[in-house]
Design a protein around this motif. Sequence first.
Motif, PDB file in Angstrom:
ATOM      1  N   ALA A 179     -31.063 -12.616  76.642  1.00 38.13           N
ATOM      2  CA  ALA A 179     -29.789 -13.256  76.962  1.00 38.13           C
ATOM      3  C   ALA A 179     -28.653 -12.652  76.147  1.00 38.13           C
ATOM      4  O   ALA A 179     -27.548 -12.424  76.672  1.00 38.13           O
ATOM      5  CB  ALA A 179     -29.892 -14.759  76.696  1.00 38.13           C
ATOM      6  N   VAL A 180     -28.893 -12.392  74.883  1.00 41.31           N
ATOM      7  CA  VAL A 180     -27.871 -11.768  74.035  1.00 41.31           C
ATOM      8  C   VAL A 180     -27.581 -10.350  74.523  1.00 41.31           C
ATOM      9  O   VAL A 180     -26.428  -9.914  74.575  1.00 41.31           O
ATOM     10  CB  VAL A 180     -28.319 -11.769  72.564  1.00 41.31           C
ATOM     11  CG1 VAL A 180     -27.367 -10.935  71.708  1.00 41.31           C
ATOM     12  CG2 VAL A 180     -28.381 -13.192  72.034  1.00 41.31           C
ATOM     13  N   HIS A 181     -28.629  -9.621  74.912  1.00 39.92           N
ATOM     14  CA  HIS A 181     -28.432  -8.259  75.420  1.00 39.92           C
ATOM     15  C   HIS A 181     -27.600  -8.256  76.701  1.00 39.92           C
ATOM     16  O   HIS A 181     -26.797  -7.347  76.941  1.00 39.92           O
ATOM     17  CB  HIS A 181     -29.788  -7.599  75.659  1.00 39.92           C
ATOM     18  CG  HIS A 181     -29.688  -6.192  76.158  1.00 39.92           C
ATOM     19  ND1 HIS A 181     -29.740  -5.880  77.505  1.00 39.92           N
ATOM     20  CD2 HIS A 181     -29.516  -5.017  75.508  1.00 39.92           C
ATOM     21  CE1 HIS A 181     -29.616  -4.573  77.653  1.00 39.92           C
ATOM     22  NE2 HIS A 181     -29.476  -4.025  76.466  1.00 39.92           N
ATOM     23  N   GLY A 182     -27.767  -9.287  77.526  1.00 41.00           N
ATOM     24  CA  GLY A 182     -27.044  -9.339  78.785  1.00 41.00           C
ATOM     25  C   GLY A 182     -25.662  -9.954  78.684  1.00 41.00           C
ATOM     26  O   GLY A 182     -24.920  -9.960  79.672  1.00 41.00           O
ATOM     27  N   ALA A 183     -25.282 -10.487  77.537  1.00 37.91           N
ATOM     28  CA  ALA A 183     -23.966 -11.112  77.380  1.00 37.91           C
ATOM     29  C   ALA A 183     -22.859 -10.066  77.464  1.00 37.91           C
ATOM     30  O   ALA A 183     -23.020  -8.930  77.023  1.00 37.91           O
ATOM     31  CB  ALA A 183     -23.887 -11.854  76.052  1.00 37.91           C
ATOM     32  N   THR A 184     -21.730 -10.466  78.043  1.00 40.82           N
ATOM     33  CA  THR A 184     -20.577  -9.557  78.143  1.00 40.82           C
ATOM     34  C   THR A 184     -19.650  -9.689  76.939  1.00 40.82           C
ATOM     35  O   THR A 184     -18.792  -8.833  76.733  1.00 40.82           O
ATOM     36  CB  THR A 184     -19.780  -9.864  79.420  1.00 40.82           C
ATOM     37  OG1 THR A 184     -19.347 -11.234  79.399  1.00 40.82           O
ATOM     38  CG2 THR A 184     -20.636  -9.636  80.655  1.00 40.82           C
ATOM     39  N   THR A 185     -19.799 -10.738  76.151  1.00 41.55           N
ATOM     40  CA  THR A 185     -18.982 -10.965  74.953  1.00 41.55           C
ATOM     41  C   THR A 185     -19.749 -10.487  73.727  1.00 41.55           C
ATOM     42  O   THR A 185     -20.957 -10.732  73.622  1.00 41.55           O
ATOM     43  CB  THR A 185     -18.656 -12.468  74.809  1.00 41.55           C
ATOM     44  OG1 THR A 185     -18.067 -12.947  76.015  1.00 41.55           O
ATOM     45  CG2 THR A 185     -17.685 -12.692  73.654  1.00 41.55           C
ATOM     46  N   PRO A 186     -19.109  -9.793  72.793  1.00 38.57           N
ATOM     47  CA  PRO A 186     -19.806  -9.377  71.567  1.00 38.57           C
ATOM     48  C   PRO A 186     -20.419 -10.568  70.827  1.00 38.57           C
ATOM     49  O   PRO A 186     -19.800 -11.638  70.737  1.00 38.57           O
ATOM     50  CB  PRO A 186     -18.703  -8.714  70.738  1.00 38.57           C
ATOM     51  CG  PRO A 186     -17.679  -8.286  71.737  1.00 38.57           C
ATOM     52  CD  PRO A 186     -17.713  -9.305  72.830  1.00 38.57           C
TER      53      PRO A 186
ATOM     54  N   LEU B  36     -31.432  -7.685  65.622  1.00 39.59           N
ATOM     55  CA  LEU B  36     -31.548  -6.323  66.128  1.00 39.59           C
ATOM     56  C   LEU B  36     -30.800  -6.124  67.435  1.00 39.59           C
ATOM     57  O   LEU B  36     -30.284  -5.032  67.701  1.00 39.59           O
ATOM     58  CB  LEU B  36     -33.019  -5.953  66.313  1.00 39.59           C
ATOM     59  CG  LEU B  36     -33.914  -6.093  65.074  1.00 39.59           C
ATOM     60  CD1 LEU B  36     -35.341  -5.712  65.401  1.00 39.59           C
ATOM     61  CD2 LEU B  36     -33.387  -5.247  63.926  1.00 39.59           C
ATOM     62  N   VAL B  37     -30.729  -7.170  68.263  1.00 37.22           N
ATOM     63  CA  VAL B  37     -30.080  -7.031  69.568  1.00 37.22           C
ATOM     64  C   VAL B  37     -28.599  -7.386  69.508  1.00 37.22           C
ATOM     65  O   VAL B  37     -27.817  -6.970  70.377  1.00 37.22           O
ATOM     66  CB  VAL B  37     -30.799  -7.908  70.622  1.00 37.22           C
ATOM     67  CG1 VAL B  37     -30.480  -9.381  70.407  1.00 37.22           C
ATOM     68  CG2 VAL B  37     -30.420  -7.476  72.026  1.00 37.22           C
ATOM     69  N   ALA B  38     -28.177  -8.147  68.490  1.00 37.22           N
ATOM     70  CA  ALA B  38     -26.776  -8.556  68.391  1.00 37.22           C
ATOM     71  C   ALA B  38     -25.882  -7.341  68.171  1.00 37.22           C
ATOM     72  O   ALA B  38     -26.305  -6.305  67.653  1.00 37.22           O
ATOM     73  CB  ALA B  38     -26.598  -9.552  67.254  1.00 37.22           C
ATOM     74  N   ASP B  39     -24.620  -7.482  68.560  1.00 41.14           N
ATOM     75  CA  ASP B  39     -23.663  -6.389  68.358  1.00 41.14           C
ATOM     76  C   ASP B  39     -23.351  -6.191  66.881  1.00 41.14           C
ATOM     77  O   ASP B  39     -22.990  -5.088  66.465  1.00 41.14           O
ATOM     78  CB  ASP B  39     -22.375  -6.686  69.129  1.00 41.14           C
ATOM     79  CG  ASP B  39     -22.629  -6.761  70.625  1.00 41.14           C
ATOM     80  OD1 ASP B  39     -22.853  -5.699  71.229  1.00 41.14           O
ATOM     81  OD2 ASP B  39     -22.631  -7.869  71.179  1.00 41.14           O
ATOM     82  N   LEU B  40     -23.509  -7.250  66.083  1.00 40.82           N
ATOM     83  CA  LEU B  40     -23.294  -7.147  64.637  1.00 40.82           C
ATOM     84  C   LEU B  40     -24.204  -8.144  63.947  1.00 40.82           C
ATOM     85  O   LEU B  40     -24.320  -9.304  64.360  1.00 40.82           O
ATOM     86  CB  LEU B  40     -21.831  -7.433  64.280  1.00 40.82           C
ATOM     87  CG  LEU B  40     -21.501  -7.412  62.787  1.00 40.82           C
ATOM     88  CD1 LEU B  40     -21.612  -5.990  62.237  1.00 40.82           C
ATOM     89  CD2 LEU B  40     -20.094  -7.957  62.530  1.00 40.82           C
ATOM     90  N   ARG B  41     -24.869  -7.698  62.880  1.00 43.25           N
ATOM     91  CA  ARG B  41     -25.704  -8.594  62.075  1.00 43.25           C
ATOM     92  C   ARG B  41     -24.947  -8.960  60.815  1.00 43.25           C
ATOM     93  O   ARG B  41     -24.507  -8.082  60.059  1.00 43.25           O
ATOM     94  CB  ARG B  41     -27.020  -7.922  61.694  1.00 43.25           C
ATOM     95  CG  ARG B  41     -27.856  -8.802  60.750  1.00 43.25           C
ATOM     96  CD  ARG B  41     -29.058  -8.082  60.204  1.00 43.25           C
ATOM     97  NE  ARG B  41     -29.854  -8.956  59.354  1.00 43.25           N
ATOM     98  CZ  ARG B  41     -29.855  -8.944  58.033  1.00 43.25           C
ATOM     99  NH1 ARG B  41     -29.093  -8.074  57.378  1.00 43.25           N
ATOM    100  NH2 ARG B  41     -30.612  -9.779  57.343  1.00 43.25           N
ATOM    101  N   ALA B  42     -24.780 -10.256  60.583  1.00 43.91           N
ATOM    102  CA  ALA B  42     -24.188 -10.754  59.343  1.00 43.91           C
ATOM    103  C   ALA B  42     -25.318 -11.293  58.475  1.00 43.91           C
ATOM    104  O   ALA B  42     -26.246 -11.935  58.964  1.00 43.91           O
ATOM    105  CB  ALA B  42     -23.169 -11.851  59.640  1.00 43.91           C
ATOM    106  N   SER B  43     -25.238 -11.033  57.184  1.00 43.10           N
ATOM    107  CA  SER B  43     -26.324 -11.436  56.292  1.00 43.10           C
ATOM    108  C   SER B  43     -26.409 -12.946  56.139  1.00 43.10           C
ATOM    109  O   SER B  43     -27.489 -13.501  55.951  1.00 43.10           O
ATOM    110  CB  SER B  43     -26.139 -10.779  54.929  1.00 43.10           C
ATOM    111  OG  SER B  43     -24.869 -11.121  54.373  1.00 43.10           O
TER     112      SER B  43
END
Length: 407
Positions: free
Chosen positions: A225-232, A248-255
């Motif tokens: 679902a995250v991979h298919g999202a159009t919003t970052p 790993l799939v998110a556009d940005l990983r925050a610690s």
Amino acid sequence: MALETSADNPAPLRSISLALQGWIARLGAVWVEAEVVQPKLSGNTYYLTLRDLTATMSISAIAFRGVIESSATPVTDGTRVIVHAKPEFYSPNGRLSLKVLEIRPTGEGELLAQLERRRQLLAAEGLFEARWKRPLPLLPRSIGLVTGKGSAAERDVLQNVHDRWPGASIVVRHALMQGSQSAMAVIGALRELDAAEHVDVIVIARGGGSLEDLLPFSDEALVRAVHGATTPVVSAIGHEPDVPLLDLVADLRASTPTDAAKRVVPHVGDELAGLAATRERARQAVSAHLHREAAGLAALRSRPVLRSPAAFVDAQQDVVSAQRERARLAMRARLNRAHDEVGHHLARVRALSPLATMQRGYAVALDPSGRAVTSMESLTPGDDLVLHLTDGHATVRVTDLQEHPHE
């Protein structure tokens, strides 16, 4: 059979050792659950200790390198495992150990193995590739936040976003962040925010927890679902060491959730300071440019040609006048030479002209057809002739022909 020994008939130590070796060898391979302690690699063999999970008991074990490294998850100090091992007694030094034939992680280790297999399958599909990562907007119109209701993660994100950019707009969607229904709840909130036109970035935030607590954020459906999202999407799950598949799939990983707040909006103080610094650099650049241009203009004005433009014109006028005078003199000399040459040619022409001969008393006689008479043979008495003189012509008639005697 039991050995028969007595004080008078003792058995040699080697017999006892060999008997122990034989009895232990007959036990065969067994499955054992234990905890790994201090595994060490020497050459092609691992040496480790297996410790009971509850009682204070342990036993040495050895395993070939391939057995340990074929485990689905790394075997480290403290890993809980199930091993298939064969008891061995080394008779030269009386050392009892287990020879590990197979090793499997259990408990948390088994969960890690399952997650690793899932990670490998999703990575093979390309879901984690960098080419799918989208940049975050510099200043989003609205920030979508998926988190637990009243959670510390929610408070951290809201507080830090408003501290950094007081005018930021945040749209919160609460969802279960733990348990079997958590993944579907997060997917529903994610899709709702992704469909909102004014939401420019979505943060999924949860505080730290155990591996089991964070399992929903490695759910395959949520990853897709995250991979298919159009919003970052920004993943802010747990603490720095926690790495669910959502990271790993998110556009940005925050610690951490706090780190996510710092990533999605700039700090208003930093932006104002940057704007002031940019404005000052622009002012200095314009001022320096003006100074350079003024210096260049002053240098141009200090040159003689610009300081007194008429002087250059006067100097060139003198040059032009001198050249014109030389041209006039040269032309006059050439005309004089040409005049003299024409006079000489005219004198020669006049000397050769029939008129000059006629001025000395000669005349030209022409017959009626206009041909010059050069001999008496073409004349007969009574012929009319035209005599051309220097100042006119006259018509005469031949009355007599007299031939001059030849000299």
